[in-house]
Write a protein that holds these residues in place. Structure first.
Motif, PDB file in Angstrom:
ATOM      1  N   GLN A  51       0.902  -1.056   0.064  1.00 17.88           N
ATOM      2  CA  GLN A  51       0.046  -0.058   0.087  1.00 17.88           C
ATOM      3  C   GLN A  51       1.026   1.201  -0.073  1.00 17.88           C
ATOM      4  OE1 GLN A  51      -3.402   0.157  -0.517  1.00 17.88           O
ATOM      5  NE2 GLN A  51      -3.079  -2.155  -0.665  1.00 17.88           N
ATOM      6  N   THR A  52       2.004   1.273   0.641  1.00 18.10           N
ATOM      7  CA  THR A  52       2.984   2.232   0.841  1.00 18.10           C
ATOM      8  C   THR A  52       3.345   2.872  -0.767  1.00 18.10           C
ATOM      9  OG1 THR A  52       3.713   1.727   2.965  1.00 18.10           O
ATOM     10  CG2 THR A  52       4.871   3.288   1.716  1.00 18.10           C
ATOM     11  N   GLU A  53       3.705   1.770  -1.463  1.00 20.80           N
ATOM     12  CA  GLU A  53       4.261   1.992  -2.834  1.00 20.80           C
ATOM     13  C   GLU A  53       2.976   2.356  -3.846  1.00 20.80           C
ATOM     14  OE1 GLU A  53       7.623  -1.473  -3.102  1.00 20.80           O
ATOM     15  OE2 GLU A  53       5.804  -2.068  -3.393  1.00 20.80           O
ATOM     16  N   LEU A  54       1.725   2.040  -3.235  1.00 17.45           N
ATOM     17  CA  LEU A  54       0.539   2.342  -4.395  1.00 17.45           C
ATOM     18  C   LEU A  54       0.528   3.917  -3.848  1.00 17.45           C
ATOM     19  CD1 LEU A  54      -2.009  -0.507  -3.979  1.00 17.45           C
ATOM     20  CD2 LEU A  54      -0.629   0.229  -5.977  1.00 17.45           C
ATOM     21  N   HIS A  55       0.786   4.294  -2.874  1.00 18.51           N
ATOM     22  CA  HIS A  55       0.715   5.835  -2.522  1.00 18.51           C
ATOM     23  C   HIS A  55       1.210   6.707  -3.409  1.00 18.51           C
ATOM     24  CE1 HIS A  55      -0.209   9.242   0.161  1.00 18.51           C
ATOM     25  NE2 HIS A  55       0.861   9.746  -0.156  1.00 18.51           N
ATOM     26  N   GLY A  56       0.327   7.619  -4.159  1.00 16.05           N
ATOM     27  CA  GLY A  56       0.882   8.530  -5.170  1.00 16.05           C
ATOM     28  C   GLY A  56       0.824   8.040  -6.517  1.00 16.05           C
ATOM     29  N   ARG A  57       0.514   6.746  -6.756  1.00 17.50           N
ATOM     30  CA  ARG A  57       0.151   6.198  -8.015  1.00 17.50           C
ATOM     31  C   ARG A  57      -1.163   5.977  -8.247  1.00 17.50           C
ATOM     32  NH1 ARG A  57       4.711   2.779  -9.760  1.00 17.50           N
ATOM     33  NH2 ARG A  57       6.172   2.673  -8.151  1.00 17.50           N
ATOM     34  N   ASN A  58      -1.762   5.717  -9.360  1.00 20.93           N
ATOM     35  CA  ASN A  58      -2.929   5.287  -9.832  1.00 20.93           C
ATOM     36  C   ASN A  58      -3.240   3.749  -9.243  1.00 20.93           C
ATOM     37  OD1 ASN A  58      -5.452   5.057 -10.903  1.00 20.93           O
ATOM     38  ND2 ASN A  58      -4.909   5.211 -12.959  1.00 20.93           N
ATOM     39  N   ALA A  59      -3.938   3.692  -8.207  1.00 22.56           N
ATOM     40  CA  ALA A  59      -4.105   2.667  -7.433  1.00 22.56           C
ATOM     41  C   ALA A  59      -5.016   1.468  -8.277  1.00 22.56           C
ATOM     42  CB  ALA A  59      -4.860   2.668  -6.043  1.00 22.56           C
ATOM     43  N   ASP A  60      -5.968   2.016  -8.977  1.00 19.67           N
ATOM     44  CA  ASP A  60      -6.858   1.120  -9.674  1.00 19.67           C
ATOM     45  C   ASP A  60      -6.385   0.441 -10.881  1.00 19.67           C
ATOM     46  OD1 ASP A  60      -9.105   2.198  -8.158  1.00 19.67           O
ATOM     47  OD2 ASP A  60      -9.705   3.830  -9.416  1.00 19.67           O
ATOM     48  N   ARG A  61      -5.208   1.074 -11.150  1.00 14.27           N
ATOM     49  CA  ARG A  61      -4.380   0.687 -12.459  1.00 14.27           C
ATOM     50  C   ARG A  61      -3.651  -0.882 -11.915  1.00 14.27           C
ATOM     51  NH1 ARG A  61      -1.645   2.541 -17.072  1.00 14.27           N
ATOM     52  NH2 ARG A  61       0.570   1.363 -17.544  1.00 14.27           N
ATOM     53  N   TYR A  62      -3.469  -0.724 -10.708  1.00 17.25           N
ATOM     54  CA  TYR A  62      -2.665  -2.034 -10.230  1.00 17.25           C
ATOM     55  C   TYR A  62      -3.591  -3.060  -9.710  1.00 17.25           C
ATOM     56  CZ  TYR A  62       1.572   0.492 -11.063  1.00 17.25           C
ATOM     57  OH  TYR A  62       2.912   1.183 -11.948  1.00 17.25           O
ATOM     58  N   VAL A  63      -4.883  -3.044  -9.646  1.00 16.38           N
ATOM     59  CA  VAL A  63      -5.593  -4.131  -9.118  1.00 16.38           C
ATOM     60  C   VAL A  63      -5.535  -5.246  -9.719  1.00 16.38           C
ATOM     61  CG1 VAL A  63      -8.191  -4.822  -9.079  1.00 16.38           C
ATOM     62  CG2 VAL A  63      -7.440  -2.275  -8.452  1.00 16.38           C
ATOM     63  N   GLY A  64      -5.286  -6.402  -9.018  1.00 18.87           N
ATOM     64  CA  GLY A  64      -4.875  -7.625  -9.672  1.00 18.87           C
ATOM     65  C   GLY A  64      -3.419  -7.705  -9.789  1.00 18.87           C
ATOM     66  N   TYR A  65      -2.728  -6.813  -9.823  1.00 17.82           N
ATOM     67  CA  TYR A  65      -1.118  -7.184  -9.785  1.00 17.82           C
ATOM     68  C   TYR A  65      -0.594  -7.509  -8.674  1.00 17.82           C
ATOM     69  CZ  TYR A  65      -1.343  -5.151 -14.611  1.00 17.82           C
ATOM     70  OH  TYR A  65      -1.814  -4.679 -15.704  1.00 17.82           O
ATOM     71  N   ARG A  66       0.274  -8.331  -8.489  1.00 19.66           N
ATOM     72  CA  ARG A  66       0.808  -8.888  -7.192  1.00 19.66           C
ATOM     73  C   ARG A  66       2.355  -8.467  -7.131  1.00 19.66           C
ATOM     74  NH1 ARG A  66       4.570 -12.714  -5.796  1.00 19.66           N
ATOM     75  NH2 ARG A  66       4.669 -13.614  -3.701  1.00 19.66           N
ATOM     76  N   ASP A  67       2.988  -8.045  -8.221  1.00 21.30           N
ATOM     77  CA  ASP A  67       4.588  -7.727  -8.112  1.00 21.30           C
ATOM     78  C   ASP A  67       4.544  -6.249  -8.767  1.00 21.30           C
ATOM     79  OD1 ASP A  67       5.140 -10.137  -6.828  1.00 21.30           O
ATOM     80  OD2 ASP A  67       5.493 -11.137  -8.968  1.00 21.30           O
ATOM     81  N   ILE A  68       5.792  -5.673  -8.270  1.00 21.10           N
ATOM     82  CA  ILE A  68       6.098  -4.421  -8.835  1.00 21.10           C
ATOM     83  C   ILE A  68       7.751  -4.328  -9.122  1.00 21.10           C
ATOM     84  CG2 ILE A  68       6.194  -3.048  -6.851  1.00 21.10           C
ATOM     85  CD1 ILE A  68       4.999  -0.743  -8.311  1.00 21.10           C
ATOM     86  N   GLY A  69       8.281  -3.482 -10.042  1.00 19.99           N
ATOM     87  CA  GLY A  69       9.921  -3.522 -10.257  1.00 19.99           C
ATOM     88  C   GLY A  69      10.127  -2.693  -9.158  1.00 19.99           C
ATOM     89  N   GLN A  70      11.484  -3.102  -8.584  1.00 24.43           N
ATOM     90  CA  GLN A  70      11.836  -2.334  -7.454  1.00 24.43           C
ATOM     91  C   GLN A  70      13.022  -1.483  -7.690  1.00 24.43           C
ATOM     92  OE1 GLN A  70      10.292  -1.749  -4.638  1.00 24.43           O
ATOM     93  NE2 GLN A  70       8.778  -3.400  -4.472  1.00 24.43           N
ATOM     94  N   MET A  71      14.046  -2.189  -8.638  1.00 19.65           N
ATOM     95  CA  MET A  71      15.132  -1.727  -8.933  1.00 19.65           C
ATOM     96  C   MET A  71      15.431  -1.937 -10.550  1.00 19.65           C
ATOM     97  SD  MET A  71      17.562  -2.928  -5.926  1.00 19.65           S
ATOM     98  CE  MET A  71      19.158  -2.145  -6.819  1.00 19.65           C
ATOM     99  N   GLY A  72      16.525  -1.293 -11.391  1.00 16.17           N
ATOM    100  CA  GLY A  72      16.883  -1.661 -12.569  1.00 16.17           C
ATOM    101  C   GLY A  72      15.743  -1.471 -13.482  1.00 16.17           C
ATOM    102  N   VAL A  73      16.067  -2.058 -14.602  1.00 11.24           N
ATOM    103  CA  VAL A  73      14.950  -1.898 -15.689  1.00 11.24           C
ATOM    104  C   VAL A  73      13.674  -2.436 -15.306  1.00 11.24           C
ATOM    105  CG1 VAL A  73      16.889  -1.848 -17.381  1.00 11.24           C
ATOM    106  CG2 VAL A  73      15.886  -4.035 -16.766  1.00 11.24           C
ATOM    107  N   GLU A  74      13.822  -3.364 -14.330  1.00  7.49           N
ATOM    108  CA  GLU A  74      12.399  -3.821 -13.838  1.00  7.49           C
ATOM    109  C   GLU A  74      11.442  -2.605 -13.162  1.00  7.49           C
ATOM    110  OE1 GLU A  74      11.199  -6.697 -14.103  1.00  7.49           O
ATOM    111  OE2 GLU A  74      12.144  -8.295 -13.597  1.00  7.49           O
ATOM    112  N   LYS A  75      12.302  -1.625 -12.663  1.00 14.34           N
ATOM    113  CA  LYS A  75      11.545  -0.356 -12.173  1.00 14.34           C
ATOM    114  C   LYS A  75      11.282   0.442 -13.129  1.00 14.34           C
ATOM    115  CE  LYS A  75      11.454   2.927  -8.251  1.00 14.34           C
ATOM    116  NZ  LYS A  75      12.249   3.408  -7.042  1.00 14.34           N
TER     117      LYS A  75
END
Length: 626
Positions: A183-207
């Motif tokens: 939830q902290t990472e969703l703060h400031g993002r479009n939360a609805d866009r990430y409904v159903g997603y489990r993972d998010i890029g944390q570093m490098g090109v993944e991010k």
């Protein structure tokens, strides 16, 4: 006596009739109201209440798309997806959470940390949202849960795709990793866009390429029974897989560099000077990113975080190092643009230098001095006294102005997040520090010590600019983005920064000739790597001294970082490289051989060059210098 009638029949009849009419009117109005309300609900609000009724019976379930693959320049898979079973729980469908967990314990392995993490995630999600209890179930565990699902109200078994890095820690500094979205990472993002997603890029090109890699979510409408169990799928909207990324990095070349560093703290960055393509991007020690995908254990993460060698640090992008003697060519270039500087004028190096009206001595790396040297000799042999004098004459403002022209003190613009600027002691920085600037600080800055700090990426970028006729190209890790359906490739276009100012026509050619002598010259500090090379290399060694406290020593002592920058072939440069090996001593012995091996592989296809003659100077006999 007057007789009073006990009952007035006509009056009572009129009263009764009036009450009947009032009741009839009220009844009629009530019936009309009910009919109007019924019509409003059935006609006007039909769609709304039909949707509510449908929602009570039909539940939309998101279908996560496959995350895009990450491949090296030759198609070697660096980041992949593989299917796993995940046990999830929907809190508002569970009558008793403790009882459900008790039923699940014999079926799947649940330890105390799993339960703590699950309860923590429960507080971060809404009651109707599914929360992962155990990820990556074994086939036996998944089978036991599937057989007992009828008595596990609120629990569901899902087949999901999990991120996987088949080559372990190879190129983690560039690739990065994914982990569970919070939830902290969703703060400031479009939360609805990430409904159903489990993972998010944390570093490098993944991010940095999260948008391209994540794809587009799909949905399926599932009919549920009264107990919240899925009965059948009514409708399905398929997800769109994420785009694949092709990197400029060569996996085999990356592996060679990592093997040569042998988990010693250090970094290697190699670029194509003409395009800015990142050929190698190493930060050592390396670590396996796969545990971060499923949620690394606290003990394992603590071991990484407290490791004195700092495996979690991205040294190539964020490491701040004194450049040592590798900065001398850039100061030489600044001097070559002036009218008062004569590169062929000799000075005498007695092994020390002192400022006018001062007795403090600044020593050369060679205690007895080098005798008569000009610019060529000073770069070839890395004469400190020559650059002490040059720094004092140029002044800190002119020196730093040309350093910023080569990109020092600024981000290179590489397509990776979190790049550091480094530190160049500019006039504004000196003023902001609130401390006086002394001539002695200018002198030591002239040999890459003092407050000057650079990143290895900046060093590689700057030496690539020398190789590319003074033009800096923006470093690019990603070569192209591929649509997995149409297979259309969108290549990243090279971007050139303004050329480094040049006021003397042949100054760059002069500098490149002098840097070539570092490897080819009879007194070159890196001549030990020249054996058998069928191409010419221009380079500069460096040794940066710093005070540090290390185990086994009492108090502080000097530890020297080994550095080497180079490009090749000199006639038509195709690779520019910067190597830093921490606490390894002299750049000629610790860093230059790594650069030679990688240049050989990139230019010749193998690490070892064929001998050109029978005479082989021993690397161990090479002159030890900064």
């Amino acid at each position: 006596m007057r007789i009073i009638p006990l009952k007035n029949d006509s009056q009572e009849l009129r009263l009764f009739e009036s009450r009947i009419w009032v009741a009839a009117v009220l009844g009629t109005l009530l019936v009309l109201g009910l009919l109007m309300r019924l019509g409003y609900l059935q006609v006007v609000k039909h769609r709304y209440y039909a949707t509510l009724a449908q929602d009570n019976r039909v539940s939309p379930v998101p279908i996560a798309p496959a995350r895009g693959l990450i491949l090296d320049r030759n198609g070697v898979v660096l980041a992949d997806d593989f299917p796993v079973f995940t046990l999830q729980v929907t809190p508002d469908r569970v009558p008793n959470m403790d009882r459900l967990l008790a039923k699940l314990r014999p079926l799947v392995a649940l330890n105390a940390q799993d339960i703590r993490e699950f309860r923590r995630r429960l507080t971060q999600h809404k009651p109707f949202q599914s929360v992962t209890l155990r990820a990556h179930l074994s086939e036996a565990e998944a089978a036991r849960v599937a057989v007992n699902l009828t008595r596990l109200t609120g629990a569901t078994l899902h087949a999901q795709l999990r991120r996987y890095y088949p080559l372990g820690g190879l190129a983690t500094a560039a690739i990065g990793y994914v982990s569970r979205i919070t939830q902290t990472e969703l703060h400031g993002r479009n939360a609805d866009r990430y409904v159903g997603y489990r993972d998010i890029g944390q570093m490098g090109v993944e991010k940095s390429y999260q948008k391209e890699l994540m794809g587009r979510i799909g949905y399926k409408d599932v009919e549920m029974d009264a107990r919240g169990r899925a009965v059948k799928v009514l409708k399905r909207i398929l997800p769109h897989a994420g785009h694949n990324l092709y990197l400029n990095i060569d996996a085999q070349m990356q592996a060679i560099g990592e093997q040569m560093l042998n988990n010693r703290p250090g970094t290697v960055v190699a670029l194509n000077p003409r395009t800015g393509a990142v050929l190698t991007f190493i930060s050592s020690p390396i670590y396996d990113p796969n545990p971060f995908v499923v949620g690394i254990r606290e003990k394992a993460y603590k071991a990484l975080a407290t490791n004195p060698n700092g495996p979690l640090d991205n040294r190539a992008l964020n490491g701040l190092y004194p450049p040592g003697s590798t900065i001398k060519p850039f100061y030489a270039y600044a001097a070559l643009q002036t009218r008062w500087f004569h590169p062929h004028k000799y000075i005498t190096c007695p092994g020390y230098y002192h400022l006018p009206h001062s007795t403090h001595l600044f020593h050369c790396w060679k205690p007895l001095g080098m005798g008569r040297v000009d610019l060529k000799d000073a770069i070839e042999q890395s004469c400190d006294v020559y650059f002490y004098r040059l720094a004092f004459k140029q002044g800190i403002n002119r020196m730093t102005r040309y350093l910023t022209d080569f990109g020092f003190g600024h981000r290179t613009g590489i397509d990776l997040p979190g790049e550091y600027r480094g530190l160049v002691p500019t006039k504004a920085w000196i003023k902001a520090s609130g401390r006086p600037w002394y001539p002695g600080q200018t002198v030591i800055t002239g040999i890459g010590q003092g407050p000057l700090l650079v990143t290895p990426l900046q060093l590689a970028d700057a030496v690539a600019a020398i190789a590319h006729h003074g033009i800096r190209m923006r470093p690019e890790v990603v070569r192209g983005v591929v649509n997995p359906v149409t297979h259309h490739v969108r290549f990243r276009k090279p971007y050139a920064y303004p050329a480094v100012p040049r006021r003397r026509k042949n100054s760059l050619k002069q500098l490149i000739r002098d840097m070539t002598q570092v490897v080819e010259g009879p007194h070159g500090t890196a001549r030990g790597i020249a054996y058998g090379l069928p191409y010419k290399v221009a380079g500069k060694t460096g040794t940066a001294q710093l005070w540090s406290a290390a185990p086994g020593f009492k108090g502080k002592h000097i530890r020297s970082d080994a550095l080497f920058i180079a490009f090749a072939p000199v006639s038509h440069p195709r690779i520019a490289i910067a190597v830093v090996v921490e606490h390894a001593g002299f750049g000629a012995l610790a860093a230059a051989p790594i650069a030679r091996a990688l240049m050989n592989f990139y230019l010749l296809g193998h690490v070892h060059a064929r001998p050109q003659n029978q005479l082989r100077p021993q690397i161990a006999q090479a002159r030890i210098s900064p």
